[in-house]
Design a protein around this motif. Structure first.
Motif, short mmCIF file in Angstrom:
data_model
loop_
_atom_site.label_atom_id
_atom_site.label_comp_id
_atom_site.label_asym_id
_atom_site.label_seq_id
_atom_site.Cartn_x
_atom_site.Cartn_y
_atom_site.Cartn_z
N ALA A 58 -19.11 115.96 42.14
CA ALA A 58 -17.83 116.00 42.76
C ALA A 58 -17.12 114.89 42.54
CB ALA A 58 -17.88 116.31 44.21
N GLY A 59 -17.83 113.66 42.67
CA GLY A 59 -16.98 112.40 42.65
C GLY A 59 -16.63 112.18 41.11
N LYS A 60 -17.92 112.37 40.05
CA LYS A 60 -17.63 112.44 38.85
C LYS A 60 -16.53 113.21 38.30
CE LYS A 60 -21.05 109.48 37.94
NZ LYS A 60 -20.88 108.07 37.00
N THR A 61 -16.24 114.36 38.74
CA THR A 61 -15.40 115.61 38.22
C THR A 61 -14.00 115.29 38.90
OG1 THR A 61 -16.40 117.06 39.54
CG2 THR A 61 -17.30 117.02 37.32
N ILE A 62 -14.02 115.45 40.16
CA ILE A 62 -12.85 115.28 40.87
C ILE A 62 -12.08 113.95 41.08
CG2 ILE A 62 -11.67 115.84 43.19
CD1 ILE A 62 -13.93 118.08 43.30
N GLY A 63 -12.97 113.08 41.55
CA GLY A 63 -12.69 111.53 41.79
C GLY A 63 -11.71 111.49 42.85
N GLY A 64 -10.75 110.63 42.90
CA GLY A 64 -9.73 110.44 43.82
C GLY A 64 -10.27 109.32 44.86
N PRO A 65 -9.62 109.05 46.05
CA PRO A 65 -9.75 108.14 46.77
C PRO A 65 -10.96 107.63 47.08
CG PRO A 65 -7.88 109.56 47.89
CD PRO A 65 -8.77 110.09 46.43
N LYS A 66 -11.52 106.29 47.33
CA LYS A 66 -12.66 105.79 47.52
C LYS A 66 -12.96 105.87 49.01
CE LYS A 66 -13.46 104.58 43.27
NZ LYS A 66 -14.28 105.33 42.71
N PHE A 67 -14.27 106.30 49.26
CA PHE A 67 -14.77 106.26 50.58
C PHE A 67 -15.01 105.19 51.52
CE2 PHE A 67 -18.36 106.64 53.69
CZ PHE A 67 -17.68 107.61 54.50
N TRP A 68 -15.25 104.06 50.66
CA TRP A 68 -15.64 102.77 51.49
C TRP A 68 -15.71 101.68 50.19
CZ3 TRP A 68 -18.83 101.72 56.16
CH2 TRP A 68 -18.57 100.51 56.69
N PRO A 69 -14.50 101.34 49.63
CA PRO A 69 -14.56 100.58 48.19
C PRO A 69 -15.31 99.42 48.53
CG PRO A 69 -12.36 100.78 49.11
CD PRO A 69 -12.97 101.54 49.69
N ARG A 70 -15.29 98.49 49.53
CA ARG A 70 -15.67 97.45 49.84
C ARG A 70 -17.05 97.35 49.62
NH1 ARG A 70 -17.00 93.97 53.92
NH2 ARG A 70 -16.37 95.29 55.54
N ILE A 71 -17.58 98.47 50.56
CA ILE A 71 -19.26 98.66 50.52
C ILE A 71 -19.78 99.28 49.30
CG2 ILE A 71 -21.12 99.35 51.99
CD1 ILE A 71 -19.76 96.84 53.00
N SER A 72 -19.19 100.44 49.05
CA SER A 72 -19.83 101.40 48.13
C SER A 72 -18.60 101.92 47.12
CB SER A 72 -20.41 102.57 48.94
OG SER A 72 -21.29 103.44 47.90
N PRO A 73 -18.42 101.23 46.23
CA PRO A 73 -17.03 101.46 45.24
C PRO A 73 -17.32 102.73 44.62
CG PRO A 73 -18.48 99.76 44.56
CD PRO A 73 -19.46 99.86 45.90
N LYS A 74 -18.46 103.24 44.27
CA LYS A 74 -18.54 104.40 43.51
C LYS A 74 -18.12 105.93 44.42
CE LYS A 74 -21.74 102.52 39.96
NZ LYS A 74 -22.96 102.96 39.23
N LYS A 75 -18.55 105.66 45.75
CA LYS A 75 -18.52 107.06 46.62
C LYS A 75 -16.74 107.26 46.68
CE LYS A 75 -22.79 106.86 49.02
NZ LYS A 75 -22.96 107.96 48.27
N THR A 76 -16.52 108.54 46.44
CA THR A 76 -15.12 109.09 46.94
C THR A 76 -15.29 109.77 47.90
OG1 THR A 76 -15.69 111.07 45.41
CG2 THR A 76 -14.77 108.74 44.34
N TRP A 77 -14.01 110.00 48.76
CA TRP A 77 -13.86 111.13 49.70
C TRP A 77 -14.20 112.55 49.27
CZ3 TRP A 77 -13.89 110.86 54.96
CH2 TRP A 77 -13.45 109.65 55.22
#
Length: 260
Positions: free
Chosen positions: A152-171
């Motif tokens: 889902a993160g790769k295909t949908i993307g969108g806002p980051k979950f916690w960019p300062r700690i885990s920049p690859k994770k998205t909501w």
């Protein structure tokens, strides 16, 4: 310079191949149970402490090997002892490592090492005490959370979950993981003859597995490393791969202890 034509999917093949090997080992260990399962968990805990030690004291390879071996031995020995004695044994490598690492790293080592050894003991108790199907449920919740979040993160993307700690994770990936965990909960709720509360418990375990991943990401940022090690192609190290399992085990123990 050649361009990477695979783009965001460049790591997919090594991830899949490594995952297949890990799944095969996990299935065999869970099916066997007993000493075989305990040995796999003990070695995994030892490997994670080895990685943790090198992250906090990168130039002290000998210390990392010592603490990893001591942890594996302690976790394995704990399976042969009464509960109170088992807890005392697994705390020994935690205290040893906290005493031997640099002063500024002692608290971080103690917290993460305690997390690892207690999760190891919990997994062994879960499989050998409650039975294989409960462990399979826990594993599937974490795997479904991770796989759904990745795609889902790769295909949908969108806002980051916690960019300062885990920049690859998205909501999008985070929420997809919750949905996947709920589906696993629905399937096992029928098998365990439980209601909607079990589905909620599955989502809470999913959230805890994601929290474990975020905690390990924060540790890597503090220590300035990309992966905990390079043991698993496409996944990094054992801590990178099983940080979610550690968080899930902690949440399961909380739910089981306080809610039954």
């Amino acid at each position: 310079m050649m361009q990477n034509r695979q783009g965001p999917w460049a790591d997919l093949m090594p991830r899949v191949l490594s995952a297949l090997v890990m799944v095969a080992v996990a299935i065999c260990a869970v099916w066997a149970g007993g000493l075989v399962f305990s040995l796999v968990i003990a070695l995994s805990c030892g490997g994670m402490i080895w990685e943790l030690s090198l992250m906090l004291a990168p130039r002290r390879f000998g210390l990392a090997v010592l603490l990893g071996a001591a942890t594996a031995f302690a976790v394995m020995a704990s399976t042969l002892l009464p509960m109170m004695a088992a807890l005392a044994v697994v705390l020994l490598p935690v205290g040893l490592g906290a005493a031997l690492v640099a002063e500024q790293a002692r608290i971080r080592f103690a917290v993460f090492a305690l997390w690892v050894v207690m999760a190891g003991v919990s997994f062994i108790w879960l499989r050998n005490g409650l039975g294989a199907q409960w462990l399979v449920w826990l594993i599937l919740v974490v795997v479904a959370t991770d796989v759904a979040g990745y795609f889902a993160g790769k295909t949908i993307g969108g806002p980051k979950f916690w960019p300062r700690i885990s920049p690859k994770k998205t909501w999008s990936g985070t929420s997809a993981g919750w949905i996947a965990a709920a589906v696993v909960g629905v399937i096992f709720a029928a098998r365990f003859d439980m209601g909607a509360g079990f589905v909620l418990a599955s989502v809470l375990v999913s959230m805890a597995s994601q929290a474990g991943d975020v905690a390990e990401s924060a540790l890597k940022r503090q220590t300035g490393v990309k992966d905990s090690s390079a043991l698993i192609p496409g996944h990094g190290g054992l801590l990178d791969r099983f940080d979610g399992m550690l968080g899930a085990a902690a949440m399961f123990l909380f739910l089981f202890t306080f809610l039954g």
